[in-house]
Design a protein around this motif. Structure first.
Motif, PDB file in Angstrom:
ATOM      1  N   LEU A 209       0.668  -1.153  -0.060  1.00  0.00           N
ATOM      2  CA  LEU A 209       0.030   0.023   0.137  1.00  0.00           C
ATOM      3  C   LEU A 209       0.960   1.171  -0.052  1.00  0.00           C
ATOM      4  O   LEU A 209       2.054   1.143   0.383  1.00  0.00           O
ATOM      5  CB  LEU A 209      -0.840  -0.006   1.320  1.00  0.00           C
ATOM      6  CG  LEU A 209      -1.687  -1.280   1.540  1.00  0.00           C
ATOM      7  CD1 LEU A 209      -2.814  -1.022   2.533  1.00  0.00           C
ATOM      8  CD2 LEU A 209      -2.530  -1.452   0.237  1.00  0.00           C
ATOM      9  N   LEU A 210       0.199   2.360  -0.591  1.00  0.00           N
ATOM     10  CA  LEU A 210       1.349   3.588  -0.373  1.00  0.00           C
ATOM     11  C   LEU A 210       1.573   4.022   0.899  1.00  0.00           C
ATOM     12  O   LEU A 210       2.478   4.944   0.829  1.00  0.00           O
ATOM     13  CB  LEU A 210       0.419   4.855  -1.272  1.00  0.00           C
ATOM     14  CG  LEU A 210      -0.821   5.002  -0.696  1.00  0.00           C
ATOM     15  CD1 LEU A 210      -0.811   6.274   0.480  1.00  0.00           C
ATOM     16  CD2 LEU A 210      -1.665   5.854  -1.848  1.00  0.00           C
ATOM     17  N   THR A 211       1.257   3.561   2.141  1.00  0.00           N
ATOM     18  CA  THR A 211       1.539   4.175   3.303  1.00  0.00           C
ATOM     19  C   THR A 211       2.849   3.173   3.696  1.00  0.00           C
ATOM     20  O   THR A 211       3.608   3.487   4.642  1.00  0.00           O
ATOM     21  CB  THR A 211       0.479   3.568   4.397  1.00  0.00           C
ATOM     22  OG1 THR A 211      -0.218   2.396   3.992  1.00  0.00           O
ATOM     23  CG2 THR A 211      -0.479   4.581   4.327  1.00  0.00           C
TER      24      THR A 211
ATOM     25  N   ALA B 218      -1.833   1.289  -5.971  1.00  0.00           N
ATOM     26  CA  ALA B 218      -1.813   2.557  -6.090  1.00  0.00           C
ATOM     27  C   ALA B 218      -1.342   3.034  -7.594  1.00  0.00           C
ATOM     28  O   ALA B 218      -0.398   2.175  -8.017  1.00  0.00           O
ATOM     29  CB  ALA B 218      -0.983   3.473  -5.140  1.00  0.00           C
ATOM     30  N   VAL B 219      -1.836   4.028  -8.099  1.00  0.00           N
ATOM     31  CA  VAL B 219      -1.338   4.490  -9.302  1.00  0.00           C
ATOM     32  C   VAL B 219       0.027   5.171  -9.035  1.00  0.00           C
ATOM     33  O   VAL B 219       1.145   4.982  -9.761  1.00  0.00           O
ATOM     34  CB  VAL B 219      -1.874   5.066 -10.142  1.00  0.00           C
ATOM     35  CG1 VAL B 219      -2.411   6.630  -9.844  1.00  0.00           C
ATOM     36  CG2 VAL B 219      -1.464   5.684 -11.565  1.00  0.00           C
ATOM     37  N   GLY B 220       0.213   6.053  -8.017  1.00  0.00           N
ATOM     38  CA  GLY B 220       1.353   6.809  -7.359  1.00  0.00           C
ATOM     39  C   GLY B 220       2.320   5.779  -6.897  1.00  0.00           C
ATOM     40  O   GLY B 220       1.943   4.946  -6.311  1.00  0.00           O
TER      41      GLY B 220
ATOM     42  N   ALA C  68      -3.075  15.028  -6.488  1.00  0.00           N
ATOM     43  CA  ALA C  68      -1.867  14.071  -6.785  1.00  0.00           C
ATOM     44  C   ALA C  68      -0.938  13.583  -5.806  1.00  0.00           C
ATOM     45  O   ALA C  68      -1.329  12.611  -5.106  1.00  0.00           O
ATOM     46  CB  ALA C  68      -1.054  14.917  -8.062  1.00  0.00           C
ATOM     47  N   ARG C  69      -0.159  14.492  -5.186  1.00  0.00           N
ATOM     48  CA  ARG C  69       0.786  14.130  -3.978  1.00  0.00           C
ATOM     49  C   ARG C  69       0.883  15.439  -3.249  1.00  0.00           C
ATOM     50  O   ARG C  69       1.506  16.391  -3.903  1.00  0.00           O
ATOM     51  CB  ARG C  69       2.075  13.317  -4.511  1.00  0.00           C
ATOM     52  CG  ARG C  69       1.786  11.934  -4.758  1.00  0.00           C
ATOM     53  CD  ARG C  69       1.423  11.099  -3.562  1.00  0.00           C
ATOM     54  NE  ARG C  69       1.385   9.809  -3.818  1.00  0.00           N
ATOM     55  CZ  ARG C  69       0.369   8.942  -4.400  1.00  0.00           C
ATOM     56  NH1 ARG C  69      -0.917   9.830  -4.499  1.00  0.00           N
ATOM     57  NH2 ARG C  69       0.435   7.638  -4.574  1.00  0.00           N
ATOM     58  N   GLY C  70       0.906  15.434  -1.975  1.00  0.00           N
ATOM     59  CA  GLY C  70       1.206  16.364  -1.097  1.00  0.00           C
ATOM     60  C   GLY C  70       2.284  17.238  -1.495  1.00  0.00           C
ATOM     61  O   GLY C  70       2.212  18.699  -1.773  1.00  0.00           O
TER      62      GLY C  70
ATOM     63  N   THR D  68     -13.570   1.102  -6.898  1.00  0.00           N
ATOM     64  CA  THR D  68     -12.170   1.729  -7.280  1.00  0.00           C
ATOM     65  C   THR D  68     -11.287   0.919  -6.545  1.00  0.00           C
ATOM     66  O   THR D  68     -10.341   0.256  -6.938  1.00  0.00           O
ATOM     67  CB  THR D  68     -12.388   2.864  -7.253  1.00  0.00           C
ATOM     68  OG1 THR D  68     -13.255   3.641  -7.927  1.00  0.00           O
ATOM     69  CG2 THR D  68     -11.023   3.511  -7.878  1.00  0.00           C
ATOM     70  N   ARG D  69     -11.572   0.708  -5.250  1.00  0.00           N
ATOM     71  CA  ARG D  69     -10.352   0.241  -4.498  1.00  0.00           C
ATOM     72  C   ARG D  69     -10.580  -1.205  -4.320  1.00  0.00           C
ATOM     73  O   ARG D  69      -9.403  -1.989  -4.651  1.00  0.00           O
ATOM     74  CB  ARG D  69     -10.775   0.494  -2.790  1.00  0.00           C
ATOM     75  CG  ARG D  69     -10.613   1.747  -2.539  1.00  0.00           C
ATOM     76  CD  ARG D  69      -9.139   2.108  -2.100  1.00  0.00           C
ATOM     77  NE  ARG D  69      -9.055   3.407  -2.252  1.00  0.00           N
ATOM     78  CZ  ARG D  69      -8.881   4.206  -1.167  1.00  0.00           C
ATOM     79  NH1 ARG D  69      -9.264   3.939   0.012  1.00  0.00           N
ATOM     80  NH2 ARG D  69      -8.349   5.678  -1.215  1.00  0.00           N
ATOM     81  N   THR D  70     -11.800  -2.088  -4.914  1.00  0.00           N
ATOM     82  CA  THR D  70     -11.769  -3.146  -5.198  1.00  0.00           C
ATOM     83  C   THR D  70     -10.782  -3.367  -6.629  1.00  0.00           C
ATOM     84  O   THR D  70     -10.127  -4.521  -6.628  1.00  0.00           O
ATOM     85  CB  THR D  70     -12.933  -3.979  -5.611  1.00  0.00           C
ATOM     86  OG1 THR D  70     -13.660  -3.621  -4.168  1.00  0.00           O
ATOM     87  CG2 THR D  70     -13.400  -5.419  -5.837  1.00  0.00           C
ATOM     88  N   ALA D  71     -11.337  -2.916  -7.562  1.00  0.00           N
ATOM     89  CA  ALA D  71     -10.508  -2.774  -8.911  1.00  0.00           C
ATOM     90  C   ALA D  71      -8.877  -2.694  -8.894  1.00  0.00           C
ATOM     91  O   ALA D  71      -8.179  -3.552  -9.311  1.00  0.00           O
ATOM     92  CB  ALA D  71     -11.318  -1.692 -10.016  1.00  0.00           C
ATOM     93  N   MET D  72      -8.598  -1.776  -7.655  1.00  0.00           N
ATOM     94  CA  MET D  72      -7.108  -1.544  -7.617  1.00  0.00           C
ATOM     95  C   MET D  72      -6.286  -2.720  -7.110  1.00  0.00           C
ATOM     96  O   MET D  72      -5.180  -3.354  -7.450  1.00  0.00           O
ATOM     97  CB  MET D  72      -6.955  -0.404  -6.673  1.00  0.00           C
ATOM     98  CG  MET D  72      -7.100   1.162  -7.368  1.00  0.00           C
ATOM     99  SD  MET D  72      -7.544   2.269  -6.215  1.00  0.00           S
ATOM    100  CE  MET D  72      -5.710   2.452  -5.385  1.00  0.00           C
ATOM    101  N   ALA D  73      -7.194  -3.382  -6.027  1.00  0.00           N
ATOM    102  CA  ALA D  73      -6.481  -4.609  -5.232  1.00  0.00           C
ATOM    103  C   ALA D  73      -6.678  -5.654  -6.285  1.00  0.00           C
ATOM    104  O   ALA D  73      -5.553  -6.702  -6.389  1.00  0.00           O
ATOM    105  CB  ALA D  73      -7.441  -4.841  -4.147  1.00  0.00           C
TER     106      ALA D  73
HETATM  107  C1  DGY Z   1      -2.909   6.320  -5.934  1.00  0.00           C
HETATM  108  O1  DGY Z   1      -3.355   5.336  -6.436  1.00  0.00           O
HETATM  109  O2  DGY Z   1      -1.630   6.880  -6.261  1.00  0.00           O
HETATM  110  C2  DGY Z   1      -3.843   7.193  -4.865  1.00  0.00           C
HETATM  111  O3  DGY Z   1      -3.262   8.048  -4.525  1.00  0.00           O
HETATM  112  C3  DGY Z   1      -4.299   6.219  -3.976  1.00  0.00           C
HETATM  113  O4  DGY Z   1      -5.539   6.813  -3.530  1.00  0.00           O
END
Ligand code: DGY
Length: 319
Positions: free
Chosen positions: A51-53, A75-77, A237-239, A293-298
């Motif tokens: 995960l991105l964390t 995540a895409v990022g 996008a990102r902070g 969306t979260r299901t599709a990402m996983a």
């Molecule tokens: C990503 O996929 O990079 C998003 O920030 C997640 O929500």
């Protein structure tokens, strides 16, 4: 059977898919996995679904061991992944482009509407119990019709945000490494400009570029001064693309009209200056936060891991 470590909670459907073929060790909380626990668990993993964390760096890759073949980010990022460190060790890194495009553009546009029409202020006012009454000049915002949206980073999410803006009657300018496909540019009526021009002409600036050394503090004090006083800045996008201290100062001094932020420089912390301001809408990194969306990402991350473990190319490698 290979060993797959999943670093955080993901939808059950993706875990089931992985479990059907492999031995899965998934962190189930509470909260995020601690660094020491993560380093311990990845030992011997053939695949990591991250995960991105979680920071995936040389230390973690070495803790996993030489059998590790793939890191599949949900995540895409992928600024949490040291991609060169993966490449050096022969580990394939993947992300999840495409599946979160529309959800993230929805949040970007939600922030545009919330900031320009002062929805957060209105909501806080009602909840405060303060007296209010319809008035000709009460909580006036700014219309979008006929205004210009400046998109910084015209990938899939930037284009999806521009498409929504066009439906609201906005003109589109964009800054991007590459020119848009001519068909898409014509459909959106989008004109490519450099960042200086984009900042000068846009009524709303929306950030959709990836984060990295080249985009760290892309928007700082100088760029904020270059924006119109009536303009709004949106970040999904990102902070760290924004210098948050400079933004808090610019908003406080009325250098720009407002902002809408889904991501933060030192996430989950938010610059204290922003918390005091009424002209910024703050939401907690919700860009991709829908069940679908979260299901599709996983599921895509699971597909990436499974493809590499079975010796094939992953659907969405980080190139
Ligand atoms: C990503 O996929 O990079 C998003 O920030 C997640 O929500």
């Amino acid at each position: 059977m290979s060993r797959v470590v999943v670093t955080g909670r993901v939808p059950e459907a993706a875990l089931e898919k992985l479990r059907a073929e492999h031995d899965v060790d998934a962190w189930t909380g509470p909260g995020s996995i601690g660094r020491d626990e993560l380093l311990r668990r990845v030992a011997g993993a053939d695949a990591i679904v991250s995960l991105l964390t979680e920071r995936i760096d040389g230390e973690l890759l070495d803790a996993a061991g030489p059998q590790l073949r793939v890191v599949a980010n949900v995540a895409v990022g992928y600024d949490n992944i040291d991609v060169p460190a993966c490449t050096e060790r022969g580990v394939i890194a993947t992300n999840t482009p495409g599946v979160l495009t529309e959800a993230t553009a929805d949040i970007a546009f939600g922030l545009i509407l919330s900031a320009t029409r002062r929805l957060g202020e209105g909501e806080r006012l009602i909840r405060s119990g303060q007296e209010w009454k319809w008035g000709m000049f009460f909580l006036l915002g700014s219309s979008l019709q006929g205004k210009t949206l400046g998109v910084v980073g015209m990938g899939g999410i930037g284009q999806a945000t521009a498409r929504r803006a066009k439906a609201f009657g906005m003109e589109i300018v964009y800054q991007s490494r590459s020119e848009l496909d001519p068909g898409v540019a014509a459909e959106l009526g989008a004109r490519r400009v450099d960042l200086d021009e984009l900042l000068a002409v846009s009524d709303v600036v929306s950030l959709h570029c990836p984060y990295g050394p080249a985009t760290h503090h892309l928007i700082g004090a100088g760029e904020l001064v270059a924006m119109k006083e009536s303009a709004y800045l949106i970040n999904t996008a990102r902070g760290p693309i924004i210098d948050e201290a400079a933004l808090a100062a610019a908003l406080g001094e009325g250098q720009i009209a407002g902002a809408g932020l889904d991501v933060f420089e030192k996430e989950p912390a938010v610059h204290p200056g922003l918390l005091e301001l009424d002209n910024v809408v703050l939401v907690p990194h919700l860009g991709s936060a829908t069940v679908e969306t979260r299901t599709a990402m996983a599921m895509l991350a699971a597909d990436n891991a499974l493809a590499v473990l079975s010796g094939g190319p992953p659907p969405t490698p980080i190139s």
